[in-house]
Design an enzyme around this catalytic site. Structure first.
Site, PDB file in Angstrom:
ATOM      1  N   TRP A 138     -81.748 -33.585  24.565  1.00 29.72           N
ATOM      2  CA  TRP A 138     -81.369 -32.397  23.611  1.00 29.72           C
ATOM      3  C   TRP A 138     -82.017 -31.181  23.611  1.00 29.72           C
ATOM      4  O   TRP A 138     -83.219 -31.507  23.709  1.00 29.72           O
ATOM      5  CB  TRP A 138     -81.114 -33.094  22.119  1.00 29.72           C
ATOM      6  CG  TRP A 138     -81.045 -31.987  21.102  1.00 29.72           C
ATOM      7  CD1 TRP A 138     -82.128 -31.436  20.540  1.00 29.72           C
ATOM      8  CD2 TRP A 138     -79.932 -31.535  20.394  1.00 29.72           C
ATOM      9  NE1 TRP A 138     -81.745 -30.514  19.540  1.00 29.72           N
ATOM     10  CE2 TRP A 138     -80.424 -30.747  19.324  1.00 29.72           C
ATOM     11  CE3 TRP A 138     -78.746 -31.553  20.760  1.00 29.72           C
ATOM     12  CZ2 TRP A 138     -79.383 -29.813  18.773  1.00 29.72           C
ATOM     13  CZ3 TRP A 138     -77.804 -30.776  19.821  1.00 29.72           C
ATOM     14  CH2 TRP A 138     -78.151 -30.022  18.949  1.00 29.72           C
ATOM     15  N   MET A 139     -81.480 -30.061  23.518  1.00 27.86           N
ATOM     16  CA  MET A 139     -82.144 -28.903  23.356  1.00 27.86           C
ATOM     17  C   MET A 139     -81.722 -27.947  22.054  1.00 27.86           C
ATOM     18  O   MET A 139     -80.415 -27.774  22.234  1.00 27.86           O
ATOM     19  CB  MET A 139     -82.249 -27.890  24.584  1.00 27.86           C
ATOM     20  CG  MET A 139     -82.961 -26.456  24.577  1.00 27.86           C
ATOM     21  SD  MET A 139     -82.991 -25.787  26.269  1.00 27.86           S
ATOM     22  CE  MET A 139     -81.208 -25.067  26.207  1.00 27.86           C
ATOM     23  N   ASP A 141     -83.494 -24.471  19.717  1.00 31.62           N
ATOM     24  CA  ASP A 141     -83.927 -23.046  20.068  1.00 31.62           C
ATOM     25  C   ASP A 141     -85.115 -22.909  21.114  1.00 31.62           C
ATOM     26  O   ASP A 141     -85.986 -23.612  21.357  1.00 31.62           O
ATOM     27  CB  ASP A 141     -85.032 -22.858  18.811  1.00 31.62           C
ATOM     28  CG  ASP A 141     -84.218 -23.224  17.603  1.00 31.62           C
ATOM     29  OD1 ASP A 141     -83.275 -23.582  17.293  1.00 31.62           O
ATOM     30  OD2 ASP A 141     -85.108 -23.084  16.533  1.00 31.62           O
ATOM     31  N   GLN A 162     -87.130 -26.161  21.944  1.00 25.74           N
ATOM     32  CA  GLN A 162     -86.837 -27.538  20.954  1.00 25.74           C
ATOM     33  C   GLN A 162     -86.341 -28.732  21.587  1.00 25.74           C
ATOM     34  O   GLN A 162     -85.241 -28.560  22.263  1.00 25.74           O
ATOM     35  CB  GLN A 162     -86.111 -27.042  19.736  1.00 25.74           C
ATOM     36  CG  GLN A 162     -86.942 -26.236  18.500  1.00 25.74           C
ATOM     37  CD  GLN A 162     -87.719 -27.153  17.921  1.00 25.74           C
ATOM     38  OE1 GLN A 162     -87.598 -27.968  17.116  1.00 25.74           O
ATOM     39  NE2 GLN A 162     -89.126 -26.962  18.520  1.00 25.74           N
ATOM     40  N   GLU A 321     -83.934 -18.151   9.333  1.00 24.19           N
ATOM     41  CA  GLU A 321     -84.774 -19.011  10.540  1.00 24.19           C
ATOM     42  C   GLU A 321     -85.351 -18.310  11.714  1.00 24.19           C
ATOM     43  O   GLU A 321     -84.767 -17.068  11.768  1.00 24.19           O
ATOM     44  CB  GLU A 321     -83.978 -20.221  11.050  1.00 24.19           C
ATOM     45  CG  GLU A 321     -83.878 -21.314  10.101  1.00 24.19           C
ATOM     46  CD  GLU A 321     -82.978 -22.574  10.630  1.00 24.19           C
ATOM     47  OE1 GLU A 321     -83.123 -23.514  10.087  1.00 24.19           O
ATOM     48  OE2 GLU A 321     -82.105 -22.412  11.437  1.00 24.19           O
ATOM     49  N   TRP A 408     -74.833 -24.758  14.788  1.00 19.28           N
ATOM     50  CA  TRP A 408     -74.971 -25.923  14.283  1.00 19.28           C
ATOM     51  C   TRP A 408     -73.947 -26.575  13.802  1.00 19.28           C
ATOM     52  O   TRP A 408     -73.955 -27.760  13.285  1.00 19.28           O
ATOM     53  CB  TRP A 408     -76.180 -25.844  13.117  1.00 19.28           C
ATOM     54  CG  TRP A 408     -77.549 -25.739  13.574  1.00 19.28           C
ATOM     55  CD1 TRP A 408     -78.320 -24.603  13.564  1.00 19.28           C
ATOM     56  CD2 TRP A 408     -78.451 -26.599  14.382  1.00 19.28           C
ATOM     57  NE1 TRP A 408     -79.672 -24.741  14.210  1.00 19.28           N
ATOM     58  CE2 TRP A 408     -79.678 -26.274  14.628  1.00 19.28           C
ATOM     59  CE3 TRP A 408     -78.140 -28.036  14.690  1.00 19.28           C
ATOM     60  CZ2 TRP A 408     -80.710 -26.834  15.175  1.00 19.28           C
ATOM     61  CZ3 TRP A 408     -79.255 -28.807  15.397  1.00 19.28           C
ATOM     62  CH2 TRP A 408     -80.337 -28.263  15.716  1.00 19.28           C
TER      63      TRP A 408
HETATM   64  C1  FRU Z   1     -83.295 -23.596  13.982  1.00 20.61           C
HETATM   65  C2  FRU Z   1     -84.332 -24.559  13.636  1.00 20.61           C
HETATM   66  C3  FRU Z   1     -85.680 -24.096  13.089  1.00 20.61           C
HETATM   67  C4  FRU Z   1     -86.454 -25.171  13.376  1.00 20.61           C
HETATM   68  C5  FRU Z   1     -86.015 -26.040  14.559  1.00 20.61           C
HETATM   69  C6  FRU Z   1     -85.944 -27.641  14.250  1.00 20.61           C
HETATM   70  O1  FRU Z   1     -82.334 -23.992  15.022  1.00 20.61           O
HETATM   71  O2  FRU Z   1     -83.639 -25.216  12.545  1.00 20.61           O
HETATM   72  O3  FRU Z   1     -85.600 -23.453  12.059  1.00 20.61           O
HETATM   73  O4  FRU Z   1     -87.585 -24.814  13.635  1.00 20.61           O
HETATM   74  O5  FRU Z   1     -84.492 -25.455  14.484  1.00 20.61           O
HETATM   75  O6  FRU Z   1     -85.531 -28.063  15.487  1.00 20.61           O
END
Ligand code: FRU
Length: 575
Positions: A138-139, A141, A162, A321, A408
């Site tokens: 999974w990826m 940010d 991420q 964010e 999301w």
């Molecule tokens: C944004 C977020 C960030 C957080 C990360 C967690 O998509 O919610 O705020 O650091 O993803 O995966």
């Protein structure tokens, strides 16, 4: 398939307490697997995506080294993920302990150990051909982006992200890593940051500390990221930590006095750092609930709170964010202004996630927005453009941004398997004026031009279509199954829209089928459309409009249909 030589020791069941890296294992395993040293670097874990999460622990000589939530296959195997054993070698007897997975589950007979990074990898129809995406897992940010100049004039763009290495849904957040020399061809690199006692690794940034202000050496790369740690009281604790690299970003050492910024706020994350020559200090901006906080520091370790921005400005339909803050030229004026990027979720113009921004002035201490508080500006009018941030240290004053190409609302459900999510193509940002307001302009990175092949008659899975427009026009991408993406430029209303309601697979989420519409800020003369296997990105030829949408056609779009006086040239991309 090489057979795993393993000893399965069944031990008594016990209820678990929360474990931390480097602490002695506090409980017995349900199933403990002794992993032989010689057999291979990766232990391949069989995953069943709909199975509940079990726990996989790595233990060396009785010490818990790592713990991950993994949907270990119970009845069928959807795909495999690698548990890299290399970091744990030389530390005594290596055991992998599986908890909360019934003893008879299929995963125990399907485990495999070898050195083959391509093990059980299947070609997926929606795997992008020229967008950055992880091979497996999974990826979300983009994180820690910086450009490292090379000795031969050929530098390296570094992109972390991420990452859940142990499944194709969100969880176990790490920083995955990759590099490229041309923003198109990406090389996967070893994981940059793994969870530790402070928690899992959330979003953040990286800078090159040219002068060595942090004490890690001149030219060290310093990553600044959020750790998120569950507490017994519900809400996670989020703190800002740093790690440094003296090998150009290939490996990071965590700072021994982490965390460097703490707070009791519930949402407190995603630090973006940059060197501010005006005040000869570092600035850091992070998201705190529905506003941004700005800090400064002489050394990246000690931070002073400066100000906050935003509680009364722009859109507030969700949490703020992944901020960014930068100075940009205003096209055609010789002027420069500051732009503050604020990703918001939910609360985007078409539901869910989106990137808003504010234009104004910043003196190293305080950001002053030049628009009225109720003015809301969006960087991209598609539904799949989120967590947008820019590279540190890009050459020739460029401001190159990358966005996570998802939302999301349905990111965990999109119809891919071994991997989930890709990033947008890289984009060059600038500012332009329209009336009394200044807006963010977005151009596909100049590197994309070099990919144009000889014009073709039909669309290909990886192509750029350039449409010259003379007034209102409809542009339709279609396949033989009647699946289509319908775009429309309305010359009167000065809007551009994209309809993906019949684009292919759409039923996985009610929020997916939609029409997105953008203002074009003037007459549109040229449209550039980038098509990959699961995305359509449309740009005004002069950069005044961008729209990014995912699509999942069950066979590739082959035909392009145009109405009005529009003409299209299809450039297959030579990759
Ligand atoms: C944004 C977020 C960030 C957080 C990360 C967690 O998509 O919610 O705020 O650091 O993803 O995966």
């Amino acid at each position: 398939m090489k057979k795993l030589l393993m000893t399965i020791v069944l031990t008594a069941l016990s209820t678990g307490s929360v474990c931390e890296a480097q602490t002695v294992v506090p409980q017995a395993c349900e199933q403990s697997i002794v992993v032989p040293n010689a057999t291979g670097r990766y232990l391949w874990l069989p995953i069943e995506e709909s199975a509940p999460e079990g726990k996989v622990q790595v233990i060396t000589s009785g010490i818990l080294q790592a713990e991950h939530n993994v949907r270990m296959a119970r009845e069928k195997v959807d795909y495999y993920v690698p548990l890299d054993l290399q970091p744990f070698r030389q530390q005594g007897v290596l055991k992998v302990c599986v908890q909360n997975v019934p003893t008879g589950s299929i995963c125990f007979s399907r485990l495999s150990q070898n050195d083959d990074t391509q093990f059980a990898l299947k070609d997926e129809p929606y795997r992008p051909l020229y967008h950055h995406a992880p091979l497996r897992g999974w990826m979300n940010d983009p994180n820690g982006m910086f450009y490292m100049p090379g000795t031969d004039g050929q530098g390296t763009w570094n992109l972390c992200y991420q990452y859940n290495p142990y499944g194709s849904m969100w969880g176990n957040m790490h920083w995955g890593a990759s590099t490229t020399s041309d923003l198109v061809h990406w090389q996967s690199q070893p994981i940059a940051l793994a969870p530790d006692v402070w928690g899992t690794i959330f979003s953040g940034s990286a800078v090159i500390d040219h002068e060595g202000t942090a004490g890690f050496g001149e030219g060290a790369v310093v990553a600044i990221y959020t750790t998120s740690r569950p507490t017994p009281f519900g809400a996670d604790v989020q703190a800002q930590c740093i790690a440094y690299s003296t090998d150009g970003g290939r490996s990071f050492t965590k700072y021994e006095h982490n965390p460097v910024i703490t707070s009791d706020k519930r949402d407190f994350r995603d630090p973006k750092v940059f060197w501010n020559a005006d005040i000869k200090r570092w600035n850091l901006i992070l998201a705190a609930g529905q506003e941004m906080e700005i800090y400064s520091s002489p050394n990246l370790r000690e931070w002073t709170f400066e100000s906050r921005f935003g509680s009364e400005y722009g859109a507030h339909g969700g949490v703020w964010e992944c901020p960014d803050l930068m100075r940009l030229p205003v096209r055609g004026t010789g002027e420069q202004k500051w732009m503050l990027i604020c990703n918001i979720n939910p609360g985007g113009p078409f539901g869910g996630s989106a990137t808003q921004y504010f234009v104004g002035q910043f003196d190293g201490h305080r950001f002053i927005c030049e628009s009225q508080p109720e003015v809301t500006k969006w960087m991209d009018y598609g539904k799949d453009h989120y967590a947008t941030v820019t590279f540190d240290n890009a050459p020739r004053g460029r401001r190159v941004a990358i966005a996570w190409m998802s939302n999301w609302q349905y990111a965990n459900e999109v119809p891919t398997r071994q991997f989930r999510s890709a990033n947008s193509i890289a984009r060059d940002l600038f500012l332009f004026r329209d009336g009394t307001e200044t807006f963010c302009g977005v151009n596909p990175a100049e590197e994309m031009l070099a990919l144009r092949g000889k014009p073709a008659k039909q669309l290909t899975e990886a192509c750029e279509v350039v449409v010259s427009l003379k007034g209102t026009s409809e542009i339709t991408l279609a396949n033989a199954k009647g699946e289509e993406v319908v775009m429309k430029y309305d010359d009167k209303a000065r809007t551009f829209s994209m309809d993906r309601r019949k684009s292919g697979e759409t039923a996985f989420s009610e929020a997916f089928p939609c029409v997105t519409t953008a203002p074009t800020h003037g007459k549109m003369r040229e449209l550039r459309i980038f098509i990959d296997r699961c995305s359509v990105e449309a740009f005004d030829g002069e950069g005044r409009m961008a729209m990014t949408n995912l699509v999942f056609p069950t066979e590739p779009y082959k035909t392009i249909r145009l109405t009005g006086k529009a003409k299209a040239t299809v450039y297959p991309l030579s990759l």
